[in-house]
Design an enzyme around this catalytic site. Structure first.
Site, PDB file in Angstrom:
ATOM      1  N   ASP A  53      74.446  -3.664 -24.918  1.00 32.05           N
ATOM      2  CA  ASP A  53      74.753  -4.716 -26.402  1.00 32.05           C
ATOM      3  C   ASP A  53      75.788  -4.691 -27.100  1.00 32.05           C
ATOM      4  O   ASP A  53      76.318  -3.318 -27.226  1.00 32.05           O
ATOM      5  CB  ASP A  53      73.142  -4.717 -27.360  1.00 32.05           C
ATOM      6  N   ASP A 111      74.315 -11.358 -25.267  1.00 35.73           N
ATOM      7  CA  ASP A 111      74.521 -10.121 -25.810  1.00 35.73           C
ATOM      8  C   ASP A 111      74.248  -8.619 -25.802  1.00 35.73           C
ATOM      9  O   ASP A 111      74.872  -7.693 -25.436  1.00 35.73           O
ATOM     10  CB  ASP A 111      75.447 -10.378 -27.104  1.00 35.73           C
ATOM     11  N   GLU A 112      73.360  -8.775 -25.085  1.00 40.44           N
ATOM     12  CA  GLU A 112      72.389  -7.812 -24.800  1.00 40.44           C
ATOM     13  C   GLU A 112      71.776  -7.878 -23.664  1.00 40.44           C
ATOM     14  O   GLU A 112      71.063  -8.698 -23.020  1.00 40.44           O
ATOM     15  CB  GLU A 112      71.321  -7.098 -25.679  1.00 40.44           C
TER      16      GLU A 112
HETATM   17  P1  TTP Z   1      73.344  -9.248 -32.162  1.00 41.78           P
HETATM   18  O1  TTP Z   1      73.141  -8.080 -30.955  1.00 41.78           O
HETATM   19  O2  TTP Z   1      71.721  -8.937 -32.670  1.00 41.78           O
HETATM   20  O3  TTP Z   1      74.503  -8.825 -33.050  1.00 41.78           O
HETATM   21  P2  TTP Z   1      75.919  -8.144 -33.073  1.00 41.78           P
HETATM   22  O4  TTP Z   1      76.782  -8.609 -31.564  1.00 41.78           O
HETATM   23  O5  TTP Z   1      76.185  -9.681 -33.506  1.00 41.78           O
HETATM   24  O6  TTP Z   1      76.187  -7.078 -34.298  1.00 41.78           O
HETATM   25  P3  TTP Z   1      75.499  -5.614 -33.794  1.00 41.78           P
HETATM   26  O7  TTP Z   1      77.004  -4.728 -33.048  1.00 41.78           O
HETATM   27  O8  TTP Z   1      74.970  -5.147 -34.356  1.00 41.78           O
HETATM   28  O9  TTP Z   1      74.756  -5.941 -31.990  1.00 41.78           O
HETATM   29  O10 TTP Z   1      73.133 -10.719 -31.983  1.00 41.78           O
HETATM   30  C1  TTP Z   1      74.266 -11.306 -30.864  1.00 41.78           C
HETATM   31  C2  TTP Z   1      74.386 -12.310 -31.088  1.00 41.78           C
HETATM   32  O11 TTP Z   1      73.406 -13.638 -31.803  1.00 41.78           O
HETATM   33  C3  TTP Z   1      75.321 -12.212 -32.400  1.00 41.78           C
HETATM   34  O12 TTP Z   1      76.575 -11.728 -32.138  1.00 41.78           O
HETATM   35  C4  TTP Z   1      75.040 -13.654 -33.285  1.00 41.78           C
HETATM   36  C5  TTP Z   1      73.931 -14.189 -32.528  1.00 41.78           C
HETATM   37  N1  TTP Z   1      72.675 -13.898 -33.298  1.00 41.78           N
HETATM   38  C6  TTP Z   1      72.878 -15.120 -34.322  1.00 41.78           C
HETATM   39  O13 TTP Z   1      73.134 -16.150 -33.906  1.00 41.78           O
HETATM   40  N2  TTP Z   1      71.435 -14.756 -35.450  1.00 41.78           N
HETATM   41  C7  TTP Z   1      71.117 -13.448 -35.477  1.00 41.78           C
HETATM   42  O14 TTP Z   1      70.321 -13.716 -36.582  1.00 41.78           O
HETATM   43  C8  TTP Z   1      71.319 -13.121 -34.847  1.00 41.78           C
HETATM   44  C9  TTP Z   1      70.641 -11.237 -35.358  1.00 41.78           C
HETATM   45  C10 TTP Z   1      72.040 -12.841 -33.979  1.00 41.78           C
HETATM   46 MG    MG Z   2      75.169  -6.884 -30.192  1.00 43.48          MG
END
Ligand code: TTP
Ligand code: MG
Length: 388
Positions: free
Chosen positions: A2, A100-101
């Site tokens: 992720d 991203d995961e």
């Molecule tokens: P995530 O992997 O949930 O968050 P992140 O990568 O920003 O942070 P983390 O380090 O905790 O993993 O989500 C990936 C992307 O998806 C995030 O950068 C932006 C988008 N996203 C949204 O647009 N709205 C949301 O509510 C979430 C959870 C994510």
């Molecule tokens: Mg992320």
């Protein structure tokens, strides 16, 4: 795997002046009057309590001095694609969860790339080298444990859950980490005196089933680290590519040719393993200043031979490489797959058929003894190159 603060991290990468600062990607805050929500924010902004899905007006209250950025979805998609292409170099058993995961089953990749934790470290390093972004990875015997592990040491985390230490790993964790436990279920569990997964572990299955119905069995399994879900990979492969980032930027055209050859070997090997043939061959070239060009050529027939891929990419390289510029990364890819094994090779001359037999021999040896067992003369002496 992720990515960390994905959208915000891309913005910080591309705007050095944002680095180390609270960056909030999302709607326009309009000085607190904005509508809409936060997509994500940098870890610096998280210290102020800002998080994904929060109203942007609230984020503005918490962090008025933050840098507010409108999302650039196309760019994030592009970076995501780059990252997924790289993941596919390690295994085809990939289940994307979001932009991203992804879950990756690397069981079949251990012979080629090393143990789970070694593969995780390689993936993190490649992502950092090639995209200048950080990823967090969890290595575990199943999806549920891997997902928790990937989250525990963010950002830039790497957490291993040993198969014989699952209980110790889970015991201290809060019940909010249980997959499928919403606020309602958490409240029920807390009323039963269950606050950590360790507390849950001590409850007999029958009691959990009595109190929670069907979910009882599910949570009993989770408390014991049991998850039998498979990594559901997307079977339709659209392209295969391999890239190499040099430890030091390279000027030596000879070395670049050799590296391109080795990448063609890898791509050819993966292609033939999948019994695919492709018509469009791709070259990627990144110079030392990160400016990147991609070029491709579509052939009349689909090919799967290392030599054919190499000769096309080599031409693309020779026609497009700007002499005298240092190269940071080269990549070779193929797409435009044809699934059926027609007699396309008869279109080529005997020279290609000879190379085809060499490919078969090399693949058989690689399958049996691993990747280092055989090299062709074309790829020798490139000291800077390593398979992974
Ligand atoms: P995530 O992997 O949930 O968050 P992140 O990568 O920003 O942070 P983390 O380090 O905790 O993993 O989500 C990936 C992307 O998806 C995030 O950068 C932006 C988008 N996203 C949204 O647009 N709205 C949301 O509510 C979430 C959870 C994510
Ligand atoms: Mg992320």
């Amino acid at each position: 795997m992720d990515m960390d603060a994905f959208f915000a991290a891309v913005e910080q990468r591309d705007h050095p002046e944002y680095q180390g600062k609270p960056v909030i990607v999302g709607a326009d805050p309009k000085e607190g009057k904005g509508r809409g929500v936060v997509s994500t924010c940098s870890y610096e902004a998280r210290k102020f309590g800002v998080h994904s899905a929060m109203p942007i007006s609230q984020a503005y209250k918490l962090c008025p001095k933050g840098i507010y950025v409108w999302p650039n979805g196309r760019l994030y998609q592009q970076v995501s694609k780059e990252i997924f292409n790289l993941l596919y170099e390690f295994t085809d058993a990939i289940e994307p969860l979001s932009i991203d995961e992804a879950f990756m089953d690397v069981t079949g990749s251990v012979k080629l790339f090393g143990s789970g934790p070694e593969i995780a470290a390689k993936i993190k390093k490649r992502i950092k080298n090639e995209t200048r972004l950080t990823a967090s990875v969890g290595v575990a015997p199943n999806k549920y444990l891997a997902k928790i592990a990937s989250d525990l040491e963010k950002p830039d985390g790497l957490v291993l859950v040993d198969a014989d230490k699952i209980d110790e790993f889970l015991a201290p964790l809060d019940i909010s980490r249980l997959w499928g436990a919403g606020i309602k279920t958490q409240t029920v569990l807390k009323k039963m005196g269950i606050h950590t997964i360790g507390d849950l572990f001590n409850f007999p299955k029958e009691i959990l089933e009595k109190k929670l119905g069907k979910l009882g069995d599910h949570f009993y399994n989770l408390a014991h680290g049991i998850d039998t879900r498979r990594v559901e990979s997307d079977e339709v492969v659209k392209s295969i590519s391999n890239e190499h980032t040099f430890g030091q930027d390279v000027l030596d055209v000879n070395l670049l040719h050799k590296t391109i050859f080795q990448l063609s070997e890898k791509v050819g090997y993966r292609l033939r393993n999948k019994k695919l043939q492709g018509r469009t061959v791709h070259l990627k070239l990144r110079y030392d200043n990160f400016s990147t060009i991609t070029r491709n050529k579509t052939l009349n027939s689909a090919v799967d031979s290392t030599q054919m891929i190499y000769s096309v990419v080599k031409d693309l390289f020779n026609n497009n490489y700007q002499q005298g510029r240092k190269v940071r990364l080269v990549g070779v890819g193929i797409s435009g797959f044809m699934n059926e094994q027609g007699d396309q090779l008869s279109l080529f001359d005997n020279q290609i058929k000879k190379h085809d037999r060499i490919d078969q021999l090399q693949d058989a040896l690689t399958n049996r003894f691993g990747k280092r067992i055989i090299s062709r003369a074309e790829s020798m002496d490139s000291k800077n190159y390593d398979w992974d």
